[in-house]
Design a protein around this motif. Structure first.
Motif, PDB file in Angstrom:
ATOM      1  N   ASP A  49       0.766  -1.174   0.020  1.00  0.00           N
ATOM      2  CA  ASP A  49       0.172  -0.024  -0.149  1.00  0.00           C
ATOM      3  C   ASP A  49       0.992   1.216   0.042  1.00  0.00           C
ATOM      4  OD1 ASP A  49      -2.134  -1.671   0.221  1.00  0.00           O
ATOM      5  OD2 ASP A  49      -2.587  -1.372   2.317  1.00  0.00           O
ATOM      6  N   LYS A  50       1.791   1.073   0.638  1.00  0.00           N
ATOM      7  CA  LYS A  50       2.807   2.318   0.748  1.00  0.00           C
ATOM      8  C   LYS A  50       3.597   2.598  -0.531  1.00  0.00           C
ATOM      9  CE  LYS A  50       6.344   4.538   3.645  1.00  0.00           C
ATOM     10  NZ  LYS A  50       7.088   4.773   4.851  1.00  0.00           N
ATOM     11  N   MET A  51       4.064   1.737  -1.096  1.00  0.00           N
ATOM     12  CA  MET A  51       4.757   1.723  -2.315  1.00  0.00           C
ATOM     13  C   MET A  51       3.723   2.046  -3.378  1.00  0.00           C
ATOM     14  SD  MET A  51       7.664   1.738  -3.960  1.00  0.00           S
ATOM     15  CE  MET A  51       8.717   1.074  -2.787  1.00  0.00           C
ATOM     16  N   LEU A  52       2.615   1.436  -3.376  1.00  0.00           N
ATOM     17  CA  LEU A  52       1.617   1.963  -4.237  1.00  0.00           C
ATOM     18  C   LEU A  52       1.256   3.373  -4.380  1.00  0.00           C
ATOM     19  CD1 LEU A  52      -0.320   1.025  -6.821  1.00  0.00           C
ATOM     20  CD2 LEU A  52      -2.195   0.612  -4.870  1.00  0.00           C
ATOM     21  N   SER A  53       1.124   3.876  -3.111  1.00  0.00           N
ATOM     22  CA  SER A  53       1.133   5.271  -3.120  1.00  0.00           C
ATOM     23  C   SER A  53       2.135   6.113  -3.694  1.00  0.00           C
ATOM     24  CB  SER A  53       0.528   5.809  -1.728  1.00  0.00           C
ATOM     25  OG  SER A  53       1.582   5.819  -0.609  1.00  0.00           O
ATOM     26  N   ASN A  54       3.471   5.698  -3.592  1.00  0.00           N
ATOM     27  CA  ASN A  54       4.557   6.537  -3.984  1.00  0.00           C
ATOM     28  C   ASN A  54       4.675   6.282  -5.493  1.00  0.00           C
ATOM     29  OD1 ASN A  54       5.540   7.518  -1.583  1.00  0.00           O
ATOM     30  ND2 ASN A  54       6.450   5.471  -1.311  1.00  0.00           N
ATOM     31  N   ILE A  55       4.353   5.246  -6.137  1.00  0.00           N
ATOM     32  CA  ILE A  55       4.314   4.863  -7.611  1.00  0.00           C
ATOM     33  C   ILE A  55       3.082   5.289  -8.466  1.00  0.00           C
ATOM     34  CG2 ILE A  55       6.276   3.362  -7.173  1.00  0.00           C
ATOM     35  CD1 ILE A  55       4.327   1.213  -8.284  1.00  0.00           C
ATOM     36  N   GLY A  56       1.985   5.269  -7.904  1.00  0.00           N
ATOM     37  CA  GLY A  56       1.038   5.412  -8.603  1.00  0.00           C
ATOM     38  C   GLY A  56       0.369   4.383  -9.161  1.00  0.00           C
ATOM     39  N   GLU A  57      -0.923   4.404  -9.332  1.00  0.00           N
ATOM     40  CA  GLU A  57      -1.739   3.285  -9.788  1.00  0.00           C
ATOM     41  C   GLU A  57      -1.607   2.697 -11.048  1.00  0.00           C
ATOM     42  OE1 GLU A  57      -4.691   1.663  -8.652  1.00  0.00           O
ATOM     43  OE2 GLU A  57      -4.443   2.609  -6.573  1.00  0.00           O
ATOM     44  N   ASP A  58      -0.916   3.689 -11.946  1.00  0.00           N
ATOM     45  CA  ASP A  58      -0.892   3.481 -13.144  1.00  0.00           C
ATOM     46  C   ASP A  58       0.537   2.065 -13.417  1.00  0.00           C
ATOM     47  OD1 ASP A  58       0.772   5.556 -12.421  1.00  0.00           O
ATOM     48  OD2 ASP A  58       1.750   5.495 -14.509  1.00  0.00           O
ATOM     49  N   LEU A  59       1.156   2.176 -12.305  1.00  0.00           N
ATOM     50  CA  LEU A  59       2.399   1.083 -12.259  1.00  0.00           C
ATOM     51  C   LEU A  59       2.024   0.126 -11.178  1.00  0.00           C
ATOM     52  CD1 LEU A  59       5.504   3.634 -12.272  1.00  0.00           C
ATOM     53  CD2 LEU A  59       4.474   2.312 -14.034  1.00  0.00           C
ATOM     54  N   LYS A  60       0.788  -0.213 -10.720  1.00  0.00           N
ATOM     55  CA  LYS A  60       0.390  -1.127  -9.915  1.00  0.00           C
ATOM     56  C   LYS A  60       0.732  -2.736 -10.404  1.00  0.00           C
ATOM     57  CE  LYS A  60      -3.798  -2.391  -7.710  1.00  0.00           C
ATOM     58  NZ  LYS A  60      -5.302  -2.339  -7.466  1.00  0.00           N
ATOM     59  N   GLU A  61       0.652  -2.830 -11.611  1.00  0.00           N
ATOM     60  CA  GLU A  61       0.846  -4.280 -11.933  1.00  0.00           C
ATOM     61  C   GLU A  61       2.303  -4.698 -11.870  1.00  0.00           C
ATOM     62  OE1 GLU A  61       2.150  -1.557 -15.429  1.00  0.00           O
ATOM     63  OE2 GLU A  61       0.376  -1.605 -14.144  1.00  0.00           O
ATOM     64  N   LYS A  62       3.341  -3.759 -11.725  1.00  0.00           N
ATOM     65  CA  LYS A  62       4.722  -4.035 -11.158  1.00  0.00           C
ATOM     66  C   LYS A  62       5.001  -4.582  -9.714  1.00  0.00           C
ATOM     67  CE  LYS A  62       6.964  -1.768 -14.875  1.00  0.00           C
ATOM     68  NZ  LYS A  62       8.130  -1.031 -15.218  1.00  0.00           N
ATOM     69  N   LEU A  63       3.993  -4.266  -8.745  1.00  0.00           N
ATOM     70  CA  LEU A  63       4.155  -4.349  -7.717  1.00  0.00           C
ATOM     71  C   LEU A  63       3.672  -6.149  -7.294  1.00  0.00           C
ATOM     72  CD1 LEU A  63       2.458  -1.519  -5.455  1.00  0.00           C
ATOM     73  CD2 LEU A  63       4.824  -2.192  -5.565  1.00  0.00           C
ATOM     74  N   THR A  64       4.731  -6.378  -6.741  1.00  0.00           N
ATOM     75  CA  THR A  64       4.913  -7.880  -6.050  1.00  0.00           C
ATOM     76  C   THR A  64       5.142  -8.222  -4.644  1.00  0.00           C
ATOM     77  OG1 THR A  64       5.585  -8.493  -8.401  1.00  0.00           O
ATOM     78  CG2 THR A  64       5.771 -10.344  -6.662  1.00  0.00           C
ATOM     79  N   ILE A  65       4.224  -8.891  -4.041  1.00  0.00           N
ATOM     80  CA  ILE A  65       4.480  -9.144  -2.437  1.00  0.00           C
ATOM     81  C   ILE A  65       5.385 -10.494  -2.526  1.00  0.00           C
ATOM     82  CG2 ILE A  65       3.423  -9.608  -0.453  1.00  0.00           C
ATOM     83  CD1 ILE A  65       1.076  -7.758  -1.089  1.00  0.00           C
ATOM     84  N   ILE A  66       6.502 -10.497  -2.027  1.00  0.00           N
ATOM     85  CA  ILE A  66       7.049 -11.583  -1.713  1.00  0.00           C
ATOM     86  C   ILE A  66       7.683 -11.596  -0.324  1.00  0.00           C
ATOM     87  CG2 ILE A  66       9.283 -13.129  -2.329  1.00  0.00           C
ATOM     88  CD1 ILE A  66       9.481 -11.580  -5.003  1.00  0.00           C
ATOM     89  N   HIS A  67       6.860 -12.691   0.472  1.00  0.00           N
ATOM     90  CA  HIS A  67       7.102 -12.548   1.845  1.00  0.00           C
ATOM     91  C   HIS A  67       8.579 -13.034   2.312  1.00  0.00           C
ATOM     92  CE1 HIS A  67       2.999 -11.503   2.795  1.00  0.00           C
ATOM     93  NE2 HIS A  67       2.640 -12.473   1.571  1.00  0.00           N
ATOM     94  N   CYS A  68       9.097 -12.468   3.317  1.00  0.00           N
ATOM     95  CA  CYS A  68      10.323 -12.966   3.795  1.00  0.00           C
ATOM     96  C   CYS A  68      10.129 -14.055   4.827  1.00  0.00           C
ATOM     97  CB  CYS A  68      11.138 -11.921   4.719  1.00  0.00           C
ATOM     98  SG  CYS A  68      11.477 -10.652   3.766  1.00  0.00           S
ATOM     99  N   GLY A  69      11.241 -14.759   5.262  1.00  0.00           N
ATOM    100  CA  GLY A  69      11.088 -15.691   6.217  1.00  0.00           C
ATOM    101  C   GLY A  69      11.551 -17.293   5.821  1.00  0.00           C
ATOM    102  N   ILE A  70      11.382 -18.407   6.568  1.00  0.00           N
ATOM    103  CA  ILE A  70      11.923 -19.453   6.285  1.00  0.00           C
ATOM    104  C   ILE A  70      10.660 -20.528   6.437  1.00  0.00           C
ATOM    105  CG2 ILE A  70      14.128 -19.350   6.590  1.00  0.00           C
ATOM    106  CD1 ILE A  70      13.720 -20.737   9.374  1.00  0.00           C
ATOM    107  N   LYS A  71      10.654 -21.644   5.662  1.00  0.00           N
ATOM    108  CA  LYS A  71       9.609 -22.526   5.704  1.00  0.00           C
ATOM    109  C   LYS A  71      10.221 -23.666   6.831  1.00  0.00           C
ATOM    110  CE  LYS A  71       7.580 -21.601   1.313  1.00  0.00           C
ATOM    111  NZ  LYS A  71       6.192 -21.594   1.202  1.00  0.00           N
ATOM    112  N   ILE A  72       9.709 -23.542   8.145  1.00  0.00           N
ATOM    113  CA  ILE A  72      10.318 -24.518   9.083  1.00  0.00           C
ATOM    114  C   ILE A  72      10.011 -25.774   8.700  1.00  0.00           C
ATOM    115  CG2 ILE A  72       9.943 -25.098  11.673  1.00  0.00           C
ATOM    116  CD1 ILE A  72      11.719 -22.403  11.227  1.00  0.00           C
TER     117      ILE A  72
END
Length: 134
Positions: free
Chosen positions: A21-44
């Motif tokens: 949400d924060k990055m979307l507000s910075n880059i704008g709706e027209d670049l929304k398709e470039k945003l990807t959520i990749i979670h951090c962590g390990i699979k125990i």
């Protein structure tokens, strides 16, 4: 500046919905398709563990020394448990490292909480699999 970088990037990685949400507000709706959520962590569940019998409970906290990670709350919580036998190793970097170290010393926990530099991911996994973390 984020918008300009996003225009030429193939994708923009964020680690959670809040970052999205924060990055979307910075880059704008027209670049929304470039945003990807990749979670951090390990699979125990994908790791094999070899626990060791110990008299000391070892806590490992791999997180940047920034406000949102909550190290201040960790220090306060560990202060309440200071009569127990534990070591807490924090691994990271960030602008709060010096102030967190002062907080640790003010709480008298310098023998129990250590602020270390960044630990490579494979080393963190090795610590877990060898049972070096309680």
């Amino acid at each position: 500046m984020c918008r300009e970088k996003a225009k030429t990037a193939k994708f923009v990685r964020v680690i959670n919905k809040q970052g999205y949400d924060k990055m979307l507000s910075n880059i704008g709706e027209d670049l929304k398709e470039k945003l990807t959520i990749i979670h951090c962590g390990i699979k125990i569940e994908s790791l094999e563990f070899y626990p060791q019998n110990k008299n000391v409970f070892r806590i490992v906290v791999p997180a940047s020394y920034i406000e949102v990670k909550g190290h201040t709350y960790l220090i306060k919580a560990l202060y309440l448990l200071s009569d127990l036998n534990f070591i807490c190793d924090c691994y990271g970097s960030g602008e709060l490292k010096d102030s967190l170290q002062k907080e640790i010393e003010k709480s008298g926990l310098q023998d129990k909480i250590r602020l270390n530099n960044i630990l490579p991911h494979n080393e963190l996994l090795r610590m877990y699999t060898l049972g070096l973390v309680s």
